[in-house]
Design an enzyme around this catalytic site. Structure first.
Site, short mmCIF file in Angstrom:
data_model
loop_
_atom_site.label_atom_id
_atom_site.label_comp_id
_atom_site.label_asym_id
_atom_site.label_seq_id
_atom_site.Cartn_x
_atom_site.Cartn_y
_atom_site.Cartn_z
N GLY A 11 0.87 -1.10 -0.06
CA GLY A 11 -0.06 0.01 -0.13
C GLY A 11 0.78 1.40 0.07
O GLY A 11 1.77 1.37 0.87
N ASP A 142 0.64 1.66 8.69
CA ASP A 142 0.33 0.80 9.84
C ASP A 142 0.94 1.26 10.87
O ASP A 142 0.83 0.61 12.13
CB ASP A 142 0.18 -0.52 9.38
N MET A 188 -7.94 3.15 8.88
CA MET A 188 -7.16 2.03 8.65
C MET A 188 -6.53 1.41 9.87
O MET A 188 -6.44 1.89 10.89
CB MET A 188 -6.18 2.17 7.51
N GLU A 243 -10.60 -0.31 11.16
CA GLU A 243 -11.08 -1.49 10.37
C GLU A 243 -10.87 -2.78 10.86
O GLU A 243 -11.67 -3.57 10.65
CB GLU A 243 -10.58 -1.20 9.16
N TYR A 293 -8.89 5.14 1.23
CA TYR A 293 -7.52 5.66 0.79
C TYR A 293 -7.27 7.08 0.98
O TYR A 293 -6.14 7.68 0.75
CB TYR A 293 -7.73 5.58 -0.96
N LEU A 294 -8.52 8.10 1.33
CA LEU A 294 -8.31 9.56 1.29
C LEU A 294 -7.22 9.70 2.75
O LEU A 294 -6.46 10.66 2.39
CB LEU A 294 -9.49 10.11 1.69
N GLN A 295 -7.17 8.90 3.30
CA GLN A 295 -6.30 8.91 4.50
C GLN A 295 -4.88 8.97 4.35
O GLN A 295 -4.02 9.68 4.63
CB GLN A 295 -6.97 8.23 5.88
#
Lengths: 415, 415
Positions: A11, A142, A188, A243, A293-295
């Site tokens: 990612g 993460d 996330m 999440e 994905y915005l974050q």
């Protein structure tokens, strides 16, 4: 004089290109000792397919612009090389491609899975007698890599989540008298609650916030009682849910049922589940958002600290390579909280690969719904400073590179 | 010398406080002619309950800080006064409260429903012989008020949506080779597609984007074919879907089943529905986000044009009142696209109340999935310029006012 291979993996983040910028600019600053920087098109797949991008075709201005461009400028991939025993063929192909293009340095910019791949490549090159230096450049929103104080990419997501949580809370607070009383934001973090923790920072601004971490099994009654108490006391409540939040038996609050290339369940939709519980049991009007994905793409509100660290680990990878190091990762070592001070240290990949760093229990309040002062001390420096992109006509100016392919020298390879 | 009543109504925005700032600072600049500015706590409810906030208790610095603070600093509400015939009692109460506190000016900061209320109040004051000047200050992220070129609040949401769509698209583009190929972003806009249209601006940055408007009935097969073609051509596709997107028979793509205080269905969840269609029929890996409050609260990425206009309509309301005007709304009148030029004009409330402005058909491409050059010419100036809040310790500095209550003079009133 030998060449560099650089690839982005997994990612992408708001600042992974800042690391690429650090690699390329530092390599260019040593014209006598470093050859070309070849980037893998779509990460390690580009190496396997011998689909290399010649970054020397890009202007200095475009490379500089990478520092403020989100996403992965060369393409990333979710592709985990199997173990050496299971798929020696892929590792041999990598070595063959590196040999064919005089690549002596392998820079892999990714998270835990990528660190593992990078470590294997470093071992293979030794056993195959091809003198490759494999260096891992840390990156993951993460924030779950060991040894390093934090992972480039995380600080900017943390800032996005803290700022967005604050702003949405101001909104809910305004509406609570007759309308929305509970706002739920899903962020996330599949296994580690670092990103959700950043939402907890708004407590310092007087916002009643409940954070749900993957590290703490979800207890419905306890959660609802907490939200109810918050609304009764403050008139409203903000919930930040990871999440990866799940029940004690391991069931995620929401699971879409599909899996990614690494076999991880693809999640999404914890926020509407939480909102549904609030509606059903507390009857409060709610709103929910899923940042997705915005974050991790939100370069417009990136943390200056994060951008600088992302650049620094990219630059450090080149320095380490110049010093002849192999199987290492530049790591961020904090030596002061306030004022925040850090240096770039070096971690052996053998201690990084396949180790996942969770939130320490002492960073989460005893009731499991918030973050402690120790956690805040850890987080605050990581969101420090703003590093705005340039804007033109109201929109940020982000780089789109030419990504010119290096001519192939080898036969095709079936993935 | 008489006092002012100011109230925030309906959904708040990133810049409604900039209008409040414009009102209060302009009122303070006429100390000989304007008394105190009283704000309604939680909008019009504060007037009905005689729960007034004395803004003269706030420092000049805090009032200045309102300009960069999202949400509604005095609280807003979703509460629509019934018609004069159905509930004359509420209107009479308003007049009684205004009389008791020497309030001669009624400034109502809201959207279409509020303009209607403001218009009714202006009529009643005439028929009741109480000389009140009612002035509506436009505000709505939905951008659906007539006459005014745009509505303060919209430009900042448009900028947030355009920037976020661009950033997430950079992310998907990086991942598309092995992972996510379709990214779906759900944005606000129940009846009008203005906000979704802003996502269409990323086409100019080379992003393949499909926009779903409430104005265009959703055709599943046509939509899927378009997304499939985009992915086959570009490798990925971004979809921006309005919460109000619906089938030809009126069914919304997603409806949560609850209704707000105005009786409007509360929507949410069009993005996961779209994502589900993509998965089921096209088998592409997807991600989805629902921006919800994050979009309208995102002061950190506000449009400078929007902030200036929000302030200007607040200031203009005071000027109009000083000129003796009643039943009007300051409106933005554009007289040049490029360079963007506008002036503050005046619209009669009789022509504003209960009129909803949809996207003109010529702003939407013939196939219904994008925006035209005319639409881009309209939108571009509205997102122009950045107006960053101050930051301290990595977080934006937003105002939280003291909100001191004015002593009550009247008996309680049952709502």
């Amino acid at each position: 004089m030998q060449n560099v291979f650089y690839a982005q993996s997994g990612g992408v983040t708001a600042v992974i290109n800042a690391s690429a910028c650090g690699v390329i600019e530092t390599a260019r600053s040593h014209p006598g000792r470093v050859g070309k920087v070849y980037a893998g098109r779509n990460g390690i797949l580009g190496a396997l397919a011998e689909d290399l991008i010649d970054t020397s075709e890009e202007s200095a201005a475009d490379i500089a612009l990478l520092r403020s461009t989100p996403g992965g400028a060369f393409g990333s991939c979710r592709y985990k090389l199997k173990s050496l025993e299971a798929n020696r063929r892929e590792y041999e192909r990598l070595i063959a491609v590196f040999k064919a293009h005089d690549i002596a340095w392998f820079f892999y910019n990714g998270g835990g899975d990528s660190a593992d791949t990078c470590f294997k490549v470093s071992q293979l090159s030794a056993s195959m007698g091809y003198p490759l230096q494999a260096i891992h450049i840390p990156k993951t929103v993460d924030n779950d890599l060991p040894i390093t104080d934090c992972c480039p990419g995380f600080g900017s997501v943390a800032k996005y989540v803290a700022v967005s949580t604050l702003e949405a809370s101001y909104d809910v607070r305004s509406m609570a008298r007759t309308s929305t009383k509970v706002f739920v934001l899903e962020v996330m973090g599949r296994h580690a609650g670092w990103i959700a923790a950043a939402g907890g920072l708004v407590e310092d601004q007087g916002i009643p916030v409940v954070v749900l971490f993957p590290e703490i099994p979800f207890e419905e009654q306890k959660f609802l009682a907490r939200v109810d108490a918050m609304v009764k006391q403050h008139g409203f409540c903000t919930v930040v849910v990871s999440e990866g939040a799940h029940y004690a038996d391991g069931r995620f609050l929401a699971e879409q049922g599909s899996k990614d290339a690494f076999g991880h369940a693809q999640l999404g939709g914890a926020a509407p589940v939480i909102a549904g519980l609030v509606r059903e049991h507390l009857k409060y009007k709610f709103h929910w958002a899923v940042a997705d994905y915005l974050q991790r793409a939100a370069r417009h509100v990136a943390s200056k600290t994060d951008v600088e660290q992302a650049y620094a680990v990219g630059a450090a990878a080149v320095q380490l390579a110049l010093e002849g190091r192999n199987a290492v990762m530049p790591a961020i070592e904090r030596y002061s909280d306030e004022p925040y001070k850090y240096r770039i240290a070096t971690a052996p990949l053998s201690e990084v690969a396949n180790v996942e760093k969770f939130m320490p229990r002492e960073f989460i309040t005893e009731d499991g719904f918030g973050i402690t002062e120790a956690c805040k001390r850890y987080l605050r420096p990581l969101i420090l400073g703003e590093d705005y992109p340039a804007y033109r006509d109201g929109m940020p100016v982000y780089a789109t590179l030419k990504n010119v392919a290096v001519p192939r020298k080898l036969p095709a390879f079936d993935l």
